[in-house]
Design a protein around this motif. Structure first.
Motif, PDB file in Angstrom:
ATOM      1  N   ALA A 163       0.824  -1.218   0.000  1.00 43.59           N
ATOM      2  CA  ALA A 163       0.000   0.000   0.000  1.00 43.59           C
ATOM      3  C   ALA A 163       0.858   1.268   0.000  1.00 43.59           C
ATOM      4  N   PHE A 164       2.003   1.204   0.671  1.00 41.32           N
ATOM      5  CA  PHE A 164       2.843   2.392   0.828  1.00 41.32           C
ATOM      6  C   PHE A 164       3.840   2.566  -0.313  1.00 41.32           C
ATOM      7  N   GLU A 165       4.115   1.498  -1.033  1.00 40.67           N
ATOM      8  CA  GLU A 165       5.253   1.460  -1.953  1.00 40.67           C
ATOM      9  C   GLU A 165       5.311   2.643  -2.916  1.00 40.67           C
ATOM     10  N   HIS A 166       4.298   2.811  -3.752  1.00 41.42           N
ATOM     11  CA  HIS A 166       4.348   3.860  -4.777  1.00 41.42           C
ATOM     12  C   HIS A 166       4.261   5.250  -4.150  1.00 41.42           C
ATOM     13  N   PHE A 167       3.373   5.409  -3.179  1.00 44.21           N
ATOM     14  CA  PHE A 167       3.240   6.709  -2.518  1.00 44.21           C
ATOM     15  C   PHE A 167       4.543   7.082  -1.812  1.00 44.21           C
ATOM     16  N   GLY A 168       5.135   6.131  -1.098  1.00 43.82           N
ATOM     17  CA  GLY A 168       6.371   6.403  -0.371  1.00 43.82           C
ATOM     18  C   GLY A 168       7.526   6.751  -1.284  1.00 43.82           C
ATOM     19  N   GLU A 169       7.617   6.052  -2.407  1.00 42.03           N
ATOM     20  CA  GLU A 169       8.704   6.342  -3.337  1.00 42.03           C
ATOM     21  C   GLU A 169       8.572   7.735  -3.933  1.00 42.03           C
ATOM     22  N   ASN A 170       7.337   8.180  -4.173  1.00 43.98           N
ATOM     23  CA  ASN A 170       7.132   9.535  -4.692  1.00 43.98           C
ATOM     24  C   ASN A 170       7.522  10.590  -3.665  1.00 43.98           C
ATOM     25  N   VAL A 171       7.174  10.348  -2.391  1.00 49.46           N
ATOM     26  CA  VAL A 171       7.554  11.286  -1.328  1.00 49.46           C
ATOM     27  C   VAL A 171       9.071  11.350  -1.208  1.00 49.46           C
ATOM     28  N   ALA A 172       9.711  10.180  -1.189  1.00 47.44           N
ATOM     29  CA  ALA A 172      11.169  10.148  -1.088  1.00 47.44           C
ATOM     30  C   ALA A 172      11.820  10.844  -2.282  1.00 47.44           C
ATOM     31  N   GLU A 173      11.245  10.645  -3.461  1.00 53.59           N
ATOM     32  CA  GLU A 173      11.801  11.272  -4.664  1.00 53.59           C
ATOM     33  C   GLU A 173      11.729  12.797  -4.570  1.00 53.59           C
ATOM     34  N   LEU A 174      10.620  13.330  -4.078  1.00 51.78           N
ATOM     35  CA  LEU A 174      10.485  14.780  -3.918  1.00 51.78           C
ATOM     36  C   LEU A 174      11.539  15.326  -2.958  1.00 51.78           C
ATOM     37  N   LEU A 175      11.736  14.642  -1.844  1.00 48.83           N
ATOM     38  CA  LEU A 175      12.727  15.100  -0.866  1.00 48.83           C
ATOM     39  C   LEU A 175      14.139  15.018  -1.431  1.00 48.83           C
ATOM     40  N   LYS A 176      14.419  13.962  -2.184  1.00 49.98           N
ATOM     41  CA  LYS A 176      15.750  13.818  -2.777  1.00 49.98           C
ATOM     42  C   LYS A 176      16.033  14.941  -3.771  1.00 49.98           C
ATOM     43  N   LEU A 177      15.057  15.243  -4.601  1.00 46.60           N
ATOM     44  CA  LEU A 177      15.248  16.288  -5.608  1.00 46.60           C
ATOM     45  C   LEU A 177      15.395  17.662  -4.955  1.00 46.60           C
ATOM     46  N   ALA A 178      14.630  17.894  -3.892  1.00 48.04           N
ATOM     47  CA  ALA A 178      14.762  19.167  -3.171  1.00 48.04           C
ATOM     48  C   ALA A 178      16.142  19.293  -2.546  1.00 48.04           C
ATOM     49  N   ALA A 179      16.635  18.200  -1.963  1.00 44.25           N
ATOM     50  CA  ALA A 179      17.968  18.221  -1.378  1.00 44.25           C
ATOM     51  C   ALA A 179      19.039  18.462  -2.438  1.00 44.25           C
ATOM     52  N   LEU A 180      18.845  17.891  -3.621  1.00 43.06           N
ATOM     53  CA  LEU A 180      19.807  18.114  -4.703  1.00 43.06           C
ATOM     54  C   LEU A 180      19.821  19.573  -5.147  1.00 43.06           C
ATOM     55  N   LEU A 181      18.642  20.181  -5.213  1.00 42.46           N
ATOM     56  CA  LEU A 181      18.563  21.596  -5.594  1.00 42.46           C
ATOM     57  C   LEU A 181      19.318  22.458  -4.591  1.00 42.46           C
ATOM     58  N   VAL A 182      19.100  22.184  -3.312  1.00 40.26           N
ATOM     59  CA  VAL A 182      19.770  22.955  -2.261  1.00 40.26           C
ATOM     60  C   VAL A 182      21.273  22.704  -2.285  1.00 40.26           C
ATOM     61  N   PHE A 183      21.656  21.451  -2.452  1.00 40.63           N
ATOM     62  CA  PHE A 183      23.084  21.137  -2.502  1.00 40.63           C
ATOM     63  C   PHE A 183      23.746  21.812  -3.699  1.00 40.63           C
ATOM     64  N   GLY A 184      23.069  21.810  -4.856  1.00 35.03           N
ATOM     65  CA  GLY A 184      23.617  22.473  -6.025  1.00 35.03           C
ATOM     66  C   GLY A 184      23.806  23.962  -5.821  1.00 35.03           C
ATOM     67  N   ALA A 185      22.923  24.562  -4.999  1.00 32.92           N
ATOM     68  CA  ALA A 185      23.028  26.004  -4.737  1.00 32.92           C
ATOM     69  C   ALA A 185      24.276  26.350  -3.929  1.00 32.92           C
ATOM     70  N   LEU A 186      24.860  25.351  -3.246  1.00 31.29           N
ATOM     71  CA  LEU A 186      26.080  25.597  -2.470  1.00 31.29           C
ATOM     72  C   LEU A 186      27.316  25.609  -3.360  1.00 31.29           C
ATOM     73  N   ILE A 187      27.167  25.081  -4.574  1.00 30.09           N
ATOM     74  CA  ILE A 187      28.307  24.981  -5.484  1.00 30.09           C
ATOM     75  C   ILE A 187      28.289  26.169  -6.440  1.00 30.09           C
ATOM     76  N   SER A 188      29.437  26.719  -6.699  1.00 35.58           N
ATOM     77  CA  SER A 188      29.551  27.842  -7.638  1.00 35.58           C
ATOM     78  C   SER A 188      30.906  27.770  -8.327  1.00 35.58           C
ATOM     79  N   VAL A 189      31.070  28.607  -9.326  1.00 33.64           N
ATOM     80  CA  VAL A 189      32.362  28.673 -10.012  1.00 33.64           C
ATOM     81  C   VAL A 189      33.447  29.078  -9.025  1.00 33.64           C
ATOM     82  N   GLU A 190      33.114  30.028  -8.149  1.00 35.02           N
ATOM     83  CA  GLU A 190      34.078  30.457  -7.128  1.00 35.02           C
ATOM     84  C   GLU A 190      34.428  29.308  -6.188  1.00 35.02           C
ATOM     85  N   PHE A 191      33.406  28.537  -5.780  1.00 33.81           N
ATOM     86  CA  PHE A 191      33.611  27.403  -4.888  1.00 33.81           C
ATOM     87  C   PHE A 191      34.534  26.381  -5.540  1.00 33.81           C
ATOM     88  N   LEU A 192      34.263  26.056  -6.807  1.00 41.37           N
ATOM     89  CA  LEU A 192      35.088  25.082  -7.512  1.00 41.37           C
ATOM     90  C   LEU A 192      36.492  25.615  -7.764  1.00 41.37           C
TER      91      LEU A 192
END
Length: 440
Positions: A264-293
């Motif tokens: 019952a939880f499988e598809h719903f849970g995977e979608n929730v986890a996917e949203l959180l993962k993508l949000a974390a990636l967006l935030v993590f990407g914002a920490l990286i810059s040309v200056e940082f590299l």
């Protein structure tokens, strides 16, 4: 910070819509939604366009990364029950028992001799980068044509090694900070409490639902898994138990004792986890810059590349000696050791610890994660196609055969006499079902 959250939400919603619109294309090509969010964060970051005002010490960064990792481990645990782990533990056991410590040691050696870190910090980098994440190899793990034992190996290994690496990170962080007390007793208690919460909470919830006094409706059944996960998270926070071990243990417990709740939880849970993962990636990407590299030396860049193309392949090659694993499967397992949310969270722990080399360690970790995400998420589709049985015959073979036929026709030679015996072979190959019956 509260005034910045609407901007972050707006950016996430816009990038998410773009990812949805190109998701069908991404599934068939090297285009990756993970890389899309990472690139979007890079462009929108404070040191690039300044749309998102985020720093590594911003509370939302650590909170979101931690929450995303918890959700990933919880859903990963649900993919395998205890019976699955016991019946197919031989290969994951090799990857975890030999591969994980060897990856840590090889990465540490590279950090010491290539990047120039002292041994305590080098070993710390090795522990932070040792965990793997199959999220960025989704096309491989989710492809039914890929051998089940390889998919099981990558799933179990990535789910368990996050928790196994944590004690090494904590102990090595204390050593790097020059602490004489490594707090081993406190660490053991944290792990034990996390394990207990992860097992007892799902068991109690499943047992309650099975009594005659309680029953979940079909509409609310998917929320049972959400409730269990939130309760485990809250209790872990309140008792200072290890959240990540609790999450994975809870997922395995639900999969083992609550198959109906798991489905019952499988598809719903995977979608929730996917949203959180993508949000974390967006935030993590914002920490990286040309200056940082640009702050990273050439030796740091060499280390990051070697940490991906040398450390895990060498460790897994040693781990799978005489294992019976096919060469193609072994090569895929050696390559797909992407660095993901566990390494992000552990890297942030190092940065927040205040150790002298914390900033340098975080730069090396962040660069390695970025390269890993781009490399692994853009090659998973290509490698997965290598396991497609329809592609066993090289593409050039069919091209050469068609050219032969055309040359034979233009010369007035019947196709079956263009080459002795070729007609019989062509008839056998071009039988029903190969999609090439009839003249071109």
């Amino acid at each position: 910070m509260s005034g910045r959250r609407p901007v972050l939400l707006l950016c996430f919603a816009a990038v998410l819509l773009a990812a949805v619109l190109v998701s069908a294309l991404a599934k068939r090509t090297i285009l990756s939604t993970a890389a899309l969010f990472l690139a979007a964060g890079f462009v929108l970051g404070e040191d690039t366009t300044g749309v998102l005002h985020l720093r590594a010490d911003s509370p939302i960064v650590a909170q979101l990364a931690e929450l995303a990792l918890f959700a990933v481990l919880f859903t990963d645990g649900m993919r395998v029950g205890w019976a699955d782990l016991r019946s197919a533990w031989r290969l994951p056991g090799r990857a975890l028992g030999w591969g994980l410590p060897l990856t840590l040691l090889v990465t540490a050696a590279l950090a010491h001799w290539v990047a120039g870190l002292d041994w305590p910090e080098a070993l710390l980098v090795g522990a932070v980068l040792a965990p793997t994440d199959p999220v960025f190899a989704a096309a491989l793990v989710g492809n039914d044509k890929v051998p089940a034992r390889l998919r099981h190996l990558l799933n179990v290994e990535s789910g368990v090694n996050d928790g196994l690496a944590l004690p090494f990170v904590v102990v090595l962080l204390a050593i790097a900070a020059g602490s004489e007390d490594l707090h081993l007793g406190e660490l053991g208690t944290e792990l034990a409490v996390g394990l207990l919460i992860g097992v007892l909470v799902p068991l109690a919830a499943i047992a309650l639902e099975r009594t005659r006094w309680f029953a979940a409706s079909a509409a609310y059944e998917p929320l049972n898994g959400v409730a269990i996960g939130l309760l485990v998270l809250a209790l872990g926070k309140a008792t200072h138990g290890n959240l990540f071990l609790a999450a994975f243990a809870a997922g395995i417990t639900v999969a083992t004792f609550g198959p109906r709740q798991r489905v019952a939880f499988e598809h719903f849970g995977e979608n929730v986890a996917e949203l959180l993962k993508l949000a974390a990636l967006l935030v993590f990407g914002a920490l990286i810059s040309v200056e940082f590299l640009g702050e990273i030396s050439w030796a740091g860049w060499v280390f990051a590349v070697l940490a991906i193309v040398v450390a895990r392949p060498v460790a897994l090659w040693v781990s799978f000696l005489r294992s019976g694993l096919g060469l193609r499967e072994q090569a895929a397992a050696m390559w797909f050791g992407p660095k993901g949310f566990a390494s992000v969270v552990y890297g942030l722990l190092v940065l927040e610890s205040g150790i002298a080399a914390g900033d340098e360690v975080f730069h090396l970790v962040a660069l390695t994660i970025v390269i890993s995400i781009l490399a692994h998420s853009s090659t998973d589709v290509v490698v997965a196609r290598a396991f497609d049985e329809d592609r066993e015959t090289p593409a050039w073979h069919g091209v050469v055969r068609r050219i032969r036929r055309r040359v034979g026709r233009s010369a007035g030679t019947p196709p079956e006499t263009a080459e002795p015996g070729s007609g019989d072979r062509a008839a056998r190959r071009d039988g029903p079902g190969d999609g090439q019956a009839g003249p071109e």
